[in-house]
Structure formats: C-alpha cells, structure tokens
Design a protein around this motif. Sequence first.
Motif, mmCIF file in Angstrom:
data_model
loop_
_atom_site.group_PDB
_atom_site.id
_atom_site.type_symbol
_atom_site.label_atom_id
_atom_site.label_comp_id
_atom_site.label_asym_id
_atom_site.label_seq_id
_atom_site.Cartn_x
_atom_site.Cartn_y
_atom_site.Cartn_z
ATOM 1 N N ALA A 229 0.797 -1.460 -0.155
ATOM 2 C CA ALA A 229 -0.052 0.000 -0.248
ATOM 3 C C ALA A 229 0.965 1.625 0.028
ATOM 4 C CB ALA A 229 -0.677 0.271 1.369
ATOM 5 N N CYS A 230 1.979 1.451 1.050
ATOM 6 C CA CYS A 230 2.214 2.781 0.666
ATOM 7 C C CYS A 230 3.873 3.182 -0.125
ATOM 8 C CB CYS A 230 3.510 2.157 1.919
ATOM 9 S SG CYS A 230 5.236 1.296 2.368
ATOM 10 N N LEU A 231 4.026 1.622 -0.928
ATOM 11 C CA LEU A 231 4.940 1.897 -1.983
ATOM 12 C C LEU A 231 4.491 2.741 -3.228
ATOM 13 C CD1 LEU A 231 7.367 1.250 -3.882
ATOM 14 C CD2 LEU A 231 6.414 -0.734 -4.098
ATOM 15 N N PRO A 232 2.946 2.235 -3.822
ATOM 16 C CA PRO A 232 2.342 3.090 -4.619
ATOM 17 C C PRO A 232 1.459 5.092 -3.789
ATOM 18 C CG PRO A 232 0.557 1.929 -3.992
ATOM 19 C CD PRO A 232 1.925 1.104 -3.774
ATOM 20 N N LEU A 233 1.269 4.587 -2.717
ATOM 21 C CA LEU A 233 1.130 5.622 -2.441
ATOM 22 C C LEU A 233 0.967 7.055 -1.910
ATOM 23 C CD1 LEU A 233 -2.049 3.966 -0.243
ATOM 24 C CD2 LEU A 233 -2.365 5.136 -2.258
ATOM 25 N N GLY A 234 3.304 6.174 -1.553
ATOM 26 C CA GLY A 234 4.196 6.945 -1.039
ATOM 27 C C GLY A 234 4.569 8.183 -2.269
ATOM 28 N N LEU A 235 4.402 7.554 -3.606
ATOM 29 C CA LEU A 235 4.850 8.300 -4.928
ATOM 30 C C LEU A 235 4.050 9.526 -4.844
ATOM 31 C CD1 LEU A 235 6.341 5.568 -6.616
ATOM 32 C CD2 LEU A 235 6.916 6.754 -5.739
ATOM 33 N N ILE A 236 2.650 8.874 -5.095
ATOM 34 C CA ILE A 236 1.393 9.672 -4.913
ATOM 35 C C ILE A 236 1.651 11.266 -4.813
ATOM 36 C CG2 ILE A 236 -1.187 9.894 -5.439
ATOM 37 C CD1 ILE A 236 -0.736 7.061 -6.554
ATOM 38 N N PHE A 237 1.881 10.546 -3.001
ATOM 39 C CA PHE A 237 1.256 11.707 -2.207
ATOM 40 C C PHE A 237 2.118 12.816 -1.633
ATOM 41 C CE2 PHE A 237 -1.813 9.205 -0.173
ATOM 42 C CZ PHE A 237 -3.260 9.580 -0.335
ATOM 43 N N SER A 238 3.842 11.936 -2.324
ATOM 44 C CA SER A 238 5.355 12.999 -2.394
ATOM 45 C C SER A 238 5.068 13.969 -3.499
ATOM 46 C CB SER A 238 6.159 12.151 -3.319
ATOM 47 O OG SER A 238 6.827 12.504 -3.257
ATOM 48 N N PHE A 239 4.075 13.634 -4.938
ATOM 49 C CA PHE A 239 3.720 14.599 -5.667
ATOM 50 C C PHE A 239 2.019 15.994 -5.620
ATOM 51 C CE2 PHE A 239 0.117 16.026 -8.919
ATOM 52 C CZ PHE A 239 0.997 16.717 -10.244
ATOM 53 N N ILE A 240 1.480 14.347 -4.376
ATOM 54 C CA ILE A 240 0.905 16.406 -3.617
ATOM 55 C C ILE A 240 1.378 16.845 -2.749
ATOM 56 C CG2 ILE A 240 -1.072 16.359 -2.073
ATOM 57 C CD1 ILE A 240 -2.351 13.620 -3.677
ATOM 58 N N ARG A 241 2.472 16.581 -2.067
ATOM 59 C CA ARG A 241 3.302 17.366 -1.319
ATOM 60 C C ARG A 241 4.012 18.573 -2.046
ATOM 61 N NH1 ARG A 241 3.432 12.548 2.075
ATOM 62 N NH2 ARG A 241 5.594 12.448 1.288
ATOM 63 N N THR A 492 -3.885 6.884 2.928
ATOM 64 C CA THR A 492 -5.617 7.966 2.537
ATOM 65 C C THR A 492 -6.422 9.352 3.462
ATOM 66 O OG1 THR A 492 -6.677 6.155 1.772
ATOM 67 C CG2 THR A 492 -8.013 7.753 2.277
ATOM 68 N N ALA A 493 -6.120 8.635 5.179
ATOM 69 C CA ALA A 493 -6.066 9.957 6.234
ATOM 70 C C ALA A 493 -4.917 10.971 6.626
ATOM 71 C CB ALA A 493 -6.648 8.696 7.557
ATOM 72 N N PHE A 494 -3.927 10.491 6.445
ATOM 73 C CA PHE A 494 -2.839 10.707 7.282
ATOM 74 C C PHE A 494 -0.988 11.501 6.429
ATOM 75 C CE2 PHE A 494 -4.665 8.660 11.039
ATOM 76 C CZ PHE A 494 -5.494 9.701 11.352
ATOM 77 N N GLY A 495 -1.416 10.764 4.839
ATOM 78 C CA GLY A 495 -0.502 10.845 3.635
ATOM 79 C C GLY A 495 0.179 12.097 3.130
ATOM 80 N N TRP A 496 -1.222 12.887 3.558
ATOM 81 C CA TRP A 496 -1.079 13.944 2.412
ATOM 82 C C TRP A 496 -0.122 14.691 3.517
ATOM 83 C CZ3 TRP A 496 -3.662 17.835 4.745
ATOM 84 C CH2 TRP A 496 -4.907 17.693 5.564
ATOM 85 N N LYS A 497 -0.326 14.846 4.972
ATOM 86 C CA LYS A 497 0.239 15.657 5.535
ATOM 87 C C LYS A 497 1.287 15.807 5.420
ATOM 88 C CE LYS A 497 -4.104 16.028 8.305
ATOM 89 N NZ LYS A 497 -4.631 15.867 10.078
ATOM 90 N N ARG A 498 2.582 16.272 5.607
ATOM 91 C CA ARG A 498 3.971 16.536 6.215
ATOM 92 C C ARG A 498 3.816 16.505 7.023
ATOM 93 N NH1 ARG A 498 8.143 19.289 5.714
ATOM 94 N NH2 ARG A 498 9.528 17.560 4.687
ATOM 95 N N ARG A 499 4.879 15.457 8.353
ATOM 96 C CA ARG A 499 5.628 15.177 9.003
ATOM 97 C C ARG A 499 6.598 16.713 9.735
ATOM 98 N NH1 ARG A 499 8.316 9.975 9.503
ATOM 99 N NH2 ARG A 499 8.862 10.678 6.582
ATOM 100 N N LYS A 500 5.962 16.848 10.959
ATOM 101 C CA LYS A 500 6.488 18.256 11.851
ATOM 102 C C LYS A 500 7.329 17.171 12.703
ATOM 103 C CE LYS A 500 5.341 21.524 8.599
ATOM 104 N NZ LYS A 500 5.999 21.858 7.638
#
Length: 509
Positions: A229-241, A492-500
């Motif tokens: 799950a995190c392999l494709p979603l990590g790439l997608i949310f990297s584009f979003i961020r 889906t819930a938290f992946g789009w947020k950048r960690r601080k």
Amino acid sequence: MGDFNLALIIVAIVVCVIVFIFNVYLLVNYQHPDDKNQAYFPKFVVVLGLSVAVISILMLPADVANRQACRHAIYNGACNLTLPMKDLWIAVYIIDALLVFFIIPFAMFYYEGDQDKTVGKRIKSALMWVVTTAIVCALLLGILYGLVGKVDFTVRHLSSTTTNFPTSWSFSTSQPCIGNNARQCSAYLANAASEKTWTMQTTFPEYVVALATIAGSVLFSIFGGVGIACLPLGLIFSFIRRPKAVITRSQYIKEATELGKKARELKKAADSLHQEERGGAKGRKWRKNVKAVEKELHQLEEDVNLLEEMYPQGEKAETTWALTILGYLTKLVLGVLGLIVSVAWIVHIIIYLLIDPPLSPFLNEVFIKLDDVWGLLGTAAFAFFCFYLLLAVVAGAMMLGLRLVFITIHPMKWGGTLMNSFLFNVGLILLCSISVIQFCATAFGYYAQATAAQEIFGHTLQSLRGIKYLYKYNVFQIAFIVLAGLTFVYYTAFGWKRRKPSGRFQLSS
C-alpha cells in the motif's frame, strides 16, 4: 525446441550479468564516502547478497519458461529440461540461508569491530560470534529435523473391478468410463475411509529452506502487507506534497536560518547524549532521547532537501527546477501504475487464495493469454509482479523502521550509507525473498504448475509436519491483506500531510 532452449540459456546469462552490474552501481552510488577504497569484503557480500536475492526472484519465471520446453511432451519425463531447476533452487536457497545467518553477520561483526585492533583480531572476534551462532543453529535444526522433519501427504486408495478390453472407444457425458452403462467411475465412488496419510522424511536441504521460509513469511506478512500500500501511495502523495513554485531569496534566507537554528539544537542535544554515554548513563530515558534525535535529524534532512528543491541555485537553476517538476510527475505516473498493480495483487489474493474454491484464476489467465501473444511475454509480466512484491517488502521495511520505535532500521541514503546498514538491509531482503517466491508460487499456482518451485514450495512445504497448518488456514495471506487494508486507510487519512518535528528530545541539565 532447440532454438527455445538456446534462447532461454542466453536470456538467463544476460539477466545474471545485468543484475550483477546494477548491484555494483547501487553499491558505488549509495556507499558512504568513509567506505571508499576500503571494506572490500563487506562490499563483496553486499553485491553477492543483492544478486542472489534478485536472481532468486527471477528464477520462478525462469522455472516457468523452462517448463515450456516440455509443453508438447506427453509427460514431463519425456523430454530433457533446459535447466536443472530443482537443483538450482536448492543451491540458491542454501546460499541464501548461509548469507543471512552466517556470512552477513560475520561481515557486520568484522566491519563494526574495533578499528584499533589488527585484522587478525577482528576476524577472530567476528568468527567467535558466528561460530557460536552456527553451533546453536545447527543443534536446533538437527533436533527439529530429527523430531518433526517429515511430510504428511493425504492420499486416497482407489480400486476398481476388471473388464474386458473394449474393441471401440466411445466416451460421452452420459458414459465417462469403460463398461456398459458405467455412469460413474470407481474412483468417484471411493468413500472417505479410503483416505490415508502417507508419511515420509523430507530432505535436510528442503527442511532448511522450509524453516527459512517460515522466518521470512513473518517479516513478509508485515513488511509486504504495509509496503504493497505505501509503495504506490507514497509516490502519489509525494507528488501532492511537492513544492508548487520557486520561493524568493528572502524566503530562502529565512527558512535556511531557521533550519540552521534547528541543526545547532540537534548538535547540542547529540553532544549532551554523547557525554551521558561516556558517563555510563545509558538508561531508558537516554535511549528514548537518542531515537527522538534520530527522528528529528531525519526530518531536518528532508526539510533541507525540500528547501534546495524550492530554491534551485547556480547557472542552470531553471533547468534544475524543470527536472524537479519532471521528477515529481514521474513519481505520479509510477504511483498510479503501482496502485493498479497493488490493487490487482490484493484482488488476486482474495479471489484466488482466500476464497475456496477460487472464484477465478485472474492473473494466471492473464499470463497465459500473454504467452499466447508471444512466448515470453507472459513470463515477463509474471516476473514483474514477483519483483514488485519484493519492492513492496523493501518499502514496508523502510516505512515501519522510520515510524515505529521498537524496530531498528538502517536507512539507505544516496551517497551516505555505511556498510553495516547495507549489510542489514541485504540480509532483510534475502530473508524475505524466500517467502516472496513461496507466496508467488502459491498465488500463481495455476500458471506455475508442474514447476520445480511448486514441487518444493507447493507440496513439500505445505505438507510439512507442524508447519502445514499455517498454510492450510492461510495465516500469512490473511495477515498480508489485513495490514494492506489498514495501511491504505492510514495513508488515505494522513499520508498527504507532511510530518513536522516533534521536538520531544530532552536535554540533560
């Protein structure tokens, strides 16, 4: 047939050479500057381990292609196979086990040994640890093999009456068997009491492979389930961020000043922890602060890289920014394609493995139809799905290692990876690669039928005494699907947020 055999041998040799060159490339570009022109033995082990892991994944498609040489034979023994796959499987996985449990630990102990000692003393110290481990492992394996190293096959004893040899053959749906008005063959009329258990002693190499597979299956279920799950979603949310625009020089100076302040705070915290370590105060609070500082340092490195992306400098700043945008677009495309592959994997596991009887062969049929288009097209697609699963395991290991406190991970950094981190990750990949092969041999059992891999992983392993119940009740597949679902929800819930940065490390007074 001869042309097919020659093509298979040529492809196998070319793939092995490409894998070796690619692994050397990874080593050269990922290694830390401190390891250049030294630590040659650990480097050799890294390249060997990565090559064995990748080749072992690609051996299953080669096993399927190897069987194509006999597709026109009446039975498998009626022709000579191009490659002795069963012997190759046993050899590769014995090498795999030796690397994971002996050679890699020896290389790590040797690399991390006191640099002030002579080479001889470092080798002696590393050998003491490895020999102790070898003795313990040998005793455990010997005891287990002697007690429960058997396979229990469930067989059915069939018998039927004799009849005269017919002068003509006329079979139909109403008469499927030999004999007058024989609507059911004797085999179909066998009762439950005809089932017997046939017990035999398995070979020791197969037993070692089986136990290594169990150890790897635990890690595979965790890391693979999360990674799929995190392999494709990590790439997608990297584009979003991604950075949306280039910042001004004043904004760059402000952000750089803030990052410099954080770097000084981290250095002060690290110096304080180093003093506590010298003083012997390595308690629970100290370990907690070390992990917190490591997390803050990782976040600081991400912030520095992001700032450099948002404010490219130099004469080719515009070109650098354009390449940055293209890089994020590439991540989006790869992420979408990876998401399709991940969903296909999960759907296939559910409808083919977890539901009994299977609803559909699904991907098995896809590979067979691709083979009909071109001889090795289905095999290539099969290899891609197997290799993608290994990439998912690596992605899951990196994600869990950086997020969870109780797992110690050695992150891979471009141009900054020490050999002990390299060796740790190679050992993890090798251990999981055994389970990836077993998982693929089961998931694509219809396509990979009659292969040497299925003989080892599909029959012997799933009938091994004491272990077969883990596969009978699909324990690892269920754990894989559950963790994949939870990771999808989490991302889906938290992946789009950048960690601080949390700033939770506590400096000593």
